[in-house]
Design a protein around this motif. Structure first.
Motif, PDB file in Angstrom:
ATOM      1  N   UNK A   5      70.518   4.537  33.816  1.00  0.00           N
ATOM      2  CA  UNK A   5      71.536   5.311  33.429  1.00  0.00           C
ATOM      3  C   UNK A   5      72.800   4.476  32.631  1.00  0.00           C
ATOM      4  N   UNK A   6      72.424   3.254  32.352  1.00  0.00           N
ATOM      5  CA  UNK A   6      73.339   2.362  31.956  1.00  0.00           C
ATOM      6  C   UNK A   6      73.332   2.759  30.232  1.00  0.00           C
ATOM      7  N   UNK A   7      74.725   2.671  29.927  1.00  0.00           N
ATOM      8  CA  UNK A   7      74.678   2.795  28.423  1.00  0.00           C
ATOM      9  C   UNK A   7      74.119   1.665  27.657  1.00  0.00           C
ATOM     10  N   UNK A   8      73.795   1.772  26.258  1.00  0.00           N
ATOM     11  CA  UNK A   8      73.172   0.961  25.736  1.00  0.00           C
ATOM     12  C   UNK A   8      74.113  -0.067  25.095  1.00  0.00           C
ATOM     13  N   UNK A   9      73.943  -1.390  24.584  1.00  0.00           N
ATOM     14  CA  UNK A   9      74.817  -2.028  24.058  1.00  0.00           C
ATOM     15  C   UNK A   9      74.700  -1.823  22.572  1.00  0.00           C
ATOM     16  N   UNK A  10      76.006  -1.539  22.056  1.00  0.00           N
ATOM     17  CA  UNK A  10      76.233  -1.310  20.442  1.00  0.00           C
ATOM     18  C   UNK A  10      76.881  -2.180  19.829  1.00  0.00           C
ATOM     19  N   UNK A  11      76.951  -2.341  18.487  1.00  0.00           N
ATOM     20  CA  UNK A  11      77.483  -3.168  17.637  1.00  0.00           C
ATOM     21  C   UNK A  11      78.987  -2.540  17.483  1.00  0.00           C
ATOM     22  N   UNK A  12      79.874  -3.355  17.407  1.00  0.00           N
ATOM     23  CA  UNK A  12      81.377  -2.923  17.151  1.00  0.00           C
ATOM     24  C   UNK A  12      81.662  -2.877  15.797  1.00  0.00           C
ATOM     25  N   UNK A  13      81.645  -1.914  15.158  1.00  0.00           N
ATOM     26  CA  UNK A  13      81.775  -1.726  13.665  1.00  0.00           C
ATOM     27  C   UNK A  13      83.053  -0.765  13.531  1.00  0.00           C
ATOM     28  N   UNK A  14      84.298  -1.473  13.037  1.00  0.00           N
ATOM     29  CA  UNK A  14      85.301  -0.630  12.897  1.00  0.00           C
ATOM     30  C   UNK A  14      85.232   0.502  12.058  1.00  0.00           C
ATOM     31  N   UNK A  15      85.599   1.748  12.171  1.00  0.00           N
ATOM     32  CA  UNK A  15      85.474   2.975  11.321  1.00  0.00           C
ATOM     33  C   UNK A  15      86.589   2.957  10.157  1.00  0.00           C
ATOM     34  N   UNK A  16      87.658   2.259  10.473  1.00  0.00           N
ATOM     35  CA  UNK A  16      88.710   1.891   9.403  1.00  0.00           C
ATOM     36  C   UNK A  16      88.915   0.408   9.280  1.00  0.00           C
ATOM     37  N   UNK A  17      88.805  -0.184   7.967  1.00  0.00           N
ATOM     38  CA  UNK A  17      88.714  -1.569   7.823  1.00  0.00           C
ATOM     39  C   UNK A  17      90.239  -2.184   8.418  1.00  0.00           C
ATOM     40  N   UNK A  18      91.307  -1.434   8.548  1.00  0.00           N
ATOM     41  CA  UNK A  18      92.538  -2.086   9.067  1.00  0.00           C
ATOM     42  C   UNK A  18      92.559  -2.123  10.401  1.00  0.00           C
ATOM     43  N   UNK A  19      91.647  -1.447  11.257  1.00  0.00           N
ATOM     44  CA  UNK A  19      91.568  -1.111  12.644  1.00  0.00           C
ATOM     45  C   UNK A  19      90.716  -2.265  13.168  1.00  0.00           C
ATOM     46  N   UNK A  20      91.046  -3.013  14.233  1.00  0.00           N
ATOM     47  CA  UNK A  20      90.083  -4.029  14.805  1.00  0.00           C
ATOM     48  C   UNK A  20      89.062  -3.016  15.669  1.00  0.00           C
ATOM     49  N   UNK A  21      87.871  -3.552  15.624  1.00  0.00           N
ATOM     50  CA  UNK A  21      86.681  -3.259  16.138  1.00  0.00           C
ATOM     51  C   UNK A  21      86.808  -3.659  17.791  1.00  0.00           C
ATOM     52  N   UNK A  22      85.937  -2.721  18.290  1.00  0.00           N
ATOM     53  CA  UNK A  22      85.909  -3.051  19.818  1.00  0.00           C
ATOM     54  C   UNK A  22      85.199  -4.373  20.196  1.00  0.00           C
ATOM     55  N   UNK A  23      85.301  -4.823  21.441  1.00  0.00           N
ATOM     56  CA  UNK A  23      84.386  -6.115  21.507  1.00  0.00           C
ATOM     57  C   UNK A  23      85.054  -6.963  22.839  1.00  0.00           C
ATOM     58  N   UNK A  24      84.295  -7.841  23.396  1.00  0.00           N
ATOM     59  CA  UNK A  24      84.714  -8.451  24.453  1.00  0.00           C
ATOM     60  C   UNK A  24      85.959  -9.447  23.980  1.00  0.00           C
ATOM     61  N   UNK A  25      85.855  -9.867  22.711  1.00  0.00           N
ATOM     62  CA  UNK A  25      86.933 -10.896  22.485  1.00  0.00           C
ATOM     63  C   UNK A  25      88.229 -10.322  21.768  1.00  0.00           C
ATOM     64  N   UNK A  26      88.148  -8.956  21.545  1.00  0.00           N
ATOM     65  CA  UNK A  26      89.336  -8.326  21.171  1.00  0.00           C
ATOM     66  C   UNK A  26      90.294  -7.944  22.153  1.00  0.00           C
ATOM     67  N   UNK A  27      91.471  -7.551  21.626  1.00  0.00           N
ATOM     68  CA  UNK A  27      92.553  -7.077  22.717  1.00  0.00           C
ATOM     69  C   UNK A  27      92.205  -5.979  23.703  1.00  0.00           C
TER      70      UNK A  27
END
Length: 249
Positions: free
Chosen positions: A101-123
């Motif tokens: 039941x584990x979630x898949x690993x998905x890319x971190x693409x921001x939906x708004x250019x000025x908003x940082x994407x998610x990811x392990x290196x982000x805040x």
């Protein structure tokens, strides 16, 4: 025991481990039945909600999947654990297949250019108002909990740690139903419904609308709330508290 007297199931490894580690049910009444419907039932397994579902039902991460029509033929008047094995109406469960039941690993693409994407290196994302969400709404899985489950699952899928939110969720689990608390714990571990996992994996592709529709069709409001929570997480948007009844008993 003859295979015809066993109950074949598919199980997630963590659910199987939970059953095996559970103490023997004392003589007398079996495990407490939390909920019974045509395609799904839930029992209290030592303070944890164990699901028993038909293949036609959605598959929550805390459930054993029985064969077609098997659940309908069980009274569930006597559900118990004996020597690490679950018995349903006296018939031992036999795990024939494992599912993840584990979630898949998905890319971190921001939906708004000025908003940082998610990811392990982000805040770390700012925590939502967990106290106002947990247990908010009616039913076995209040809508506020479903929103949080979607939000947490999306962050796990993108590899984004949320330690402050995780701690707040764990501190408020007592405010909701046993089933919902169990599903929130699963979301903290990155486990969710296959419909949400499929939507996360399809995001940005041609199948995303169909996957979103399939997720929204789950339950009365659960699928829609899971989707809304995940979209808020992926878009770095605040997880708003819905105008719903107060915390669950």
């Amino acid at each position: 025991m003859s295979p015809r007297h066993t109950v074949p199931v598919s199980a997630a490894p963590r659910v199987l481990d939970r059953v095996r580690a559970s103490p023997d049910t004392p003589p007398g009444d079996g495990l407490r039945l939390l909920h019974r419907a045509r395609l799904a039932a839930y029992v209290d397994l030592d303070g944890w909600a164990l699901g028993l579902v038909d293949p036609l039902a959605s598959r929550p991460p805390n459930a054993l999947v029985l064969g077609p029509g098997v659940l309908a033929g069980l009274t569930l008047d006597d559900v118990r654990v004996r020597a690490g094995r679950l018995l349903l109406d006296g018939r031992p469960v036999a795990v024939c297949r494992l599912h993840d039941p584990t979630v898949p690993t998905v890319p971190t693409v921001p939906t708004v250019p000025s908003v940082p994407s998610l990811g392990g290196d982000g805040p770390e994302p700012d925590p939502p108002d967990v106290a106002a969400l947990v247990g908010r709404g009616a039913g076995l899985t209040p809508e506020g909990d479903d929103l949080l489950c979607g939000w947490l699952a999306a962050h796990r899928a993108t590899g984004t740690p949320t330690p402050r939110t995780d701690a707040l969720v764990r501190a408020h689990l007592h405010r909701t139903t046993l089933l919902s608390a169990t599903l929130l714990e699963a979301a903290l571990l990155g486990e969710t419904l296959p419909e949400l996992g499929a939507w996360l994996a399809s995001r940005g592709g041609p199948h995303e609308p169909a996957r979103a529709a399939a997720l929204t069709a789950v339950g009365h409001t659960s699928g829609a709330a899971l989707l809304r929570g995940a979209r808020c997480a992926l878009g770095r948007r605040p997880l708003c508290v819905p105008h719903l009844p107060g915390a669950a008993a």
